[in-house]
Design a protein around this motif. Structure first.
Motif, mmCIF file in Angstrom:
data_model
loop_
_atom_site.group_PDB
_atom_site.id
_atom_site.type_symbol
_atom_site.label_atom_id
_atom_site.label_comp_id
_atom_site.label_asym_id
_atom_site.label_seq_id
_atom_site.Cartn_x
_atom_site.Cartn_y
_atom_site.Cartn_z
ATOM 1 N N GLY A 198 2.365 -24.496 -16.787
ATOM 2 C CA GLY A 198 2.144 -25.567 -17.752
ATOM 3 C C GLY A 198 1.152 -25.169 -18.828
ATOM 4 N N ASP A 199 0.218 -24.286 -18.462
ATOM 5 C CA ASP A 199 -0.753 -23.740 -19.406
ATOM 6 C C ASP A 199 -1.206 -22.402 -18.836
ATOM 7 O OD1 ASP A 199 -2.357 -24.292 -17.259
ATOM 8 O OD2 ASP A 199 -3.781 -25.547 -18.329
ATOM 9 N N ASN A 249 -7.271 -27.939 -3.409
ATOM 10 C CA ASN A 249 -8.718 -28.094 -3.610
ATOM 11 C C ASN A 249 -9.244 -29.349 -2.933
ATOM 12 O OD1 ASN A 249 -8.686 -25.780 -5.106
ATOM 13 N ND2 ASN A 249 -8.942 -26.777 -7.099
ATOM 14 N N ARG A 256 -0.995 -18.373 -8.549
ATOM 15 C CA ARG A 256 -0.263 -18.808 -7.357
ATOM 16 C C ARG A 256 1.173 -18.289 -7.352
ATOM 17 N NH1 ARG A 256 -2.115 -23.754 -8.825
ATOM 18 N NH2 ARG A 256 -0.037 -24.691 -8.721
ATOM 19 N N SER A 308 -1.550 -21.954 -11.826
ATOM 20 C CA SER A 308 -0.201 -21.731 -11.299
ATOM 21 C C SER A 308 0.229 -20.266 -11.460
ATOM 22 C CB SER A 308 0.789 -22.643 -12.012
ATOM 23 O OG SER A 308 0.614 -22.567 -13.409
ATOM 24 N N ARG A 341 7.126 -25.887 -20.065
ATOM 25 C CA ARG A 341 6.406 -24.909 -19.244
ATOM 26 C C ARG A 341 6.811 -23.506 -19.677
ATOM 27 N NH1 ARG A 341 3.897 -27.055 -14.877
ATOM 28 N NH2 ARG A 341 3.937 -25.099 -13.737
HETATM 29 N N1 DCP Z 1 -7.882 -28.551 -10.823
HETATM 30 C C1 DCP Z 1 -8.371 -29.397 -9.843
HETATM 31 N N2 DCP Z 1 -8.304 -30.749 -9.998
HETATM 32 C C2 DCP Z 1 -7.737 -31.284 -11.096
HETATM 33 C C3 DCP Z 1 -7.234 -30.452 -12.113
HETATM 34 C C4 DCP Z 1 -7.322 -29.077 -11.946
HETATM 35 O O1 DCP Z 1 -8.886 -28.911 -8.828
HETATM 36 N N3 DCP Z 1 -7.658 -32.604 -11.218
HETATM 37 C C5 DCP Z 1 -7.922 -27.098 -10.609
HETATM 38 C C6 DCP Z 1 -6.775 -26.700 -9.704
HETATM 39 C C7 DCP Z 1 -5.713 -26.278 -10.656
HETATM 40 C C8 DCP Z 1 -6.551 -25.596 -11.721
HETATM 41 O O2 DCP Z 1 -7.740 -26.393 -11.829
HETATM 42 O O3 DCP Z 1 -4.773 -25.384 -10.073
HETATM 43 C C9 DCP Z 1 -5.848 -25.485 -13.042
HETATM 44 O O4 DCP Z 1 -5.438 -26.769 -13.480
HETATM 45 P P1 DCP Z 1 -4.040 -27.000 -14.182
HETATM 46 O O5 DCP Z 1 -4.000 -28.422 -14.607
HETATM 47 O O6 DCP Z 1 -3.853 -25.979 -15.256
HETATM 48 O O7 DCP Z 1 -2.964 -26.848 -13.008
HETATM 49 P P2 DCP Z 1 -2.054 -25.633 -12.532
HETATM 50 O O8 DCP Z 1 -2.375 -24.382 -13.270
HETATM 51 O O9 DCP Z 1 -2.175 -25.574 -11.051
HETATM 52 O O10 DCP Z 1 -0.555 -26.099 -12.874
HETATM 53 P P3 DCP Z 1 0.158 -26.020 -14.309
HETATM 54 O O11 DCP Z 1 1.183 -24.942 -14.225
HETATM 55 O O12 DCP Z 1 0.810 -27.355 -14.483
HETATM 56 O O13 DCP Z 1 -0.885 -25.740 -15.342
#
Ligand code: DCP
Ligand code: MG
Ligand code: MN
Length: 300
Positions: free
Chosen positions: A153-154, A239, A147, A144, A113
């Motif tokens: 993670g990306d 979500n 937030r 993230s 990360r």
């Molecule tokens: N998303 C969603 N349902 C999923 C995957 C993603 O609603 N199955 C939405 C909510 C996530 C956003 O897309 O916050 C971005 O997806 P990421 O997989 O990049 O997740 P995060 O950014 O929240 O976490 P990370 O830090 O692991 O990337």
């Protein structure tokens, strides 16, 4: 199984009946889950996966599951073919998709990360490139990063344009330009979902000691900005809760829009309703009768 006994009084829960068909008939329960419910009801416990599979196979499945582009099905197939290490898999290019090859190439980098400061650098890089294509584009990191998480993670970049039309064609040109500059190193997915365009790939910031990072970009029309922003900010768990609440209120929430007046008969939609005006994230919360929650409070 410690709890199981021939006369074991395991079926205390009045909600779990002893009919397999009833388990399978529960909403959203497929056959595999129904079988597991049946196993729990019958034996009082569920055999853990590690009791039916050897330790090294389990370890390999977990390892392979972490390869980008490889799901549980692929992981299991690789194990059945006798592969136990990433090098075993790498030695069989005919068993690997293009995406999985990229996942294997950047295995350690993709699992790592990045600090949020690096996500901000990636956001800036994309922003600069995008603004050279069309002035006035909104380019912002969501997920993230938005937030407020300390690591990401990306980097999830959302792009739109307030004039309602200048976002069209931007993604294609942007990806070309970012390849040209050496920032984007690998393409994983380019796709269109209605009016949304999405790109998943890998990038690397210039300079020494940089890792390959995952980048997701979506480009959306301005009318869908708030719903796309809400979706792309997440979390995924948040979500799901929002969408479920919308359903309870006779609405549907998606990454595109919030519809009201949805008429359902069981799972079937008799009327898909009409889209509500959602100029801001706040307006979506308001339509749903919820107090506003800032991105930092959307982890659950
Ligand atoms: N998303 C969603 N349902 C999923 C995957 C993603 O609603 N199955 C939405 C909510 C996530 C956003 O897309 O916050 C971005 O997806 P990421 O997989 O990049 O997740 P995060 O950014 O929240 O976490 P990370 O830090 O692991 O990337
Ligand atoms: Mg993310
Ligand atoms: Mn993402």
């Amino acid at each position: 199984c410690a709890m199981s006994s021939k006369h074991g009084s395991v079926n205390h829960n009045p909600h779990i009946t002893d009919k397999l068909e009833e388990a399978a008939a529960l909403p959203s329960i497929g056959q595999q889950i129904a079988d597991k419910i049946w196993e729990i009801v019958q034996s009082g416990c569920l055999r853990r996966l590690d009791e039916v599979m050897s330790g090294d196979k389990m370890a390999a499945i977990n390892l392979f599951n972490d390869v980008w582009g490889a799901g549980p099905g692929t992981a299991e197939r690789w194990v059945q073919q006798g592969f136990r290490t990433l090098d075993d898999v790498r030695a069989h290019p005919d068993q690997i998709t293009k995406q999985q090859a990229i996942g294997l190439n950047h295995f350690e980098d993709f699992l790592d990360r990045m600090p949020r400061s690096e996500a901000a650098e990636i956001e800036n890089m994309v922003q600069t490139s995008a603004l050279a294509i069309a002035k006035g584009l909104i380019v912002q990191a969501c997920g993230s990063y938005r937030r407020g998480k300390p690591t990401c993670g990306d980097t999830d970049v959302l792009i739109t344009h307030p004039d309602g039309s200048s976002h069209v064609g931007v993604l294609h040109q942007l990806v070309l330009d970012l390849h040209q500059s050496g920032f984007i190193t690998d393409d994983l997915v380019t796709a269109t979902d209605g009016t949304h365009r999405k790109y998943l790939g890998a990038c690397k910031l210039p300079g020494e000691n940089r890792k390959h990072r995952r980048i997701d970009i979506i480009v959306v029309p301005y009318t869908e900005y708030a719903c796309a922003l809400l979706y792309f900010t997440g979390s995924a768990h948040f979500n799901r809760s929002m969408r479920l609440l919308a359903i309870k209120k006779g609405m549907t929430l998606s990454e595109h829009r919030l519809n009201a007046g949805v008429i359902r008969k069981g799972k079937e939609k008799l009327s898909k309703g009409q889209p509500l005006s959602t100029p801001t994230e706040e307006s979506v919360f308001e339509h749903l009768g919820l107090p506003y929650r800032p991105p930092e409070e959307r982890d659950h």
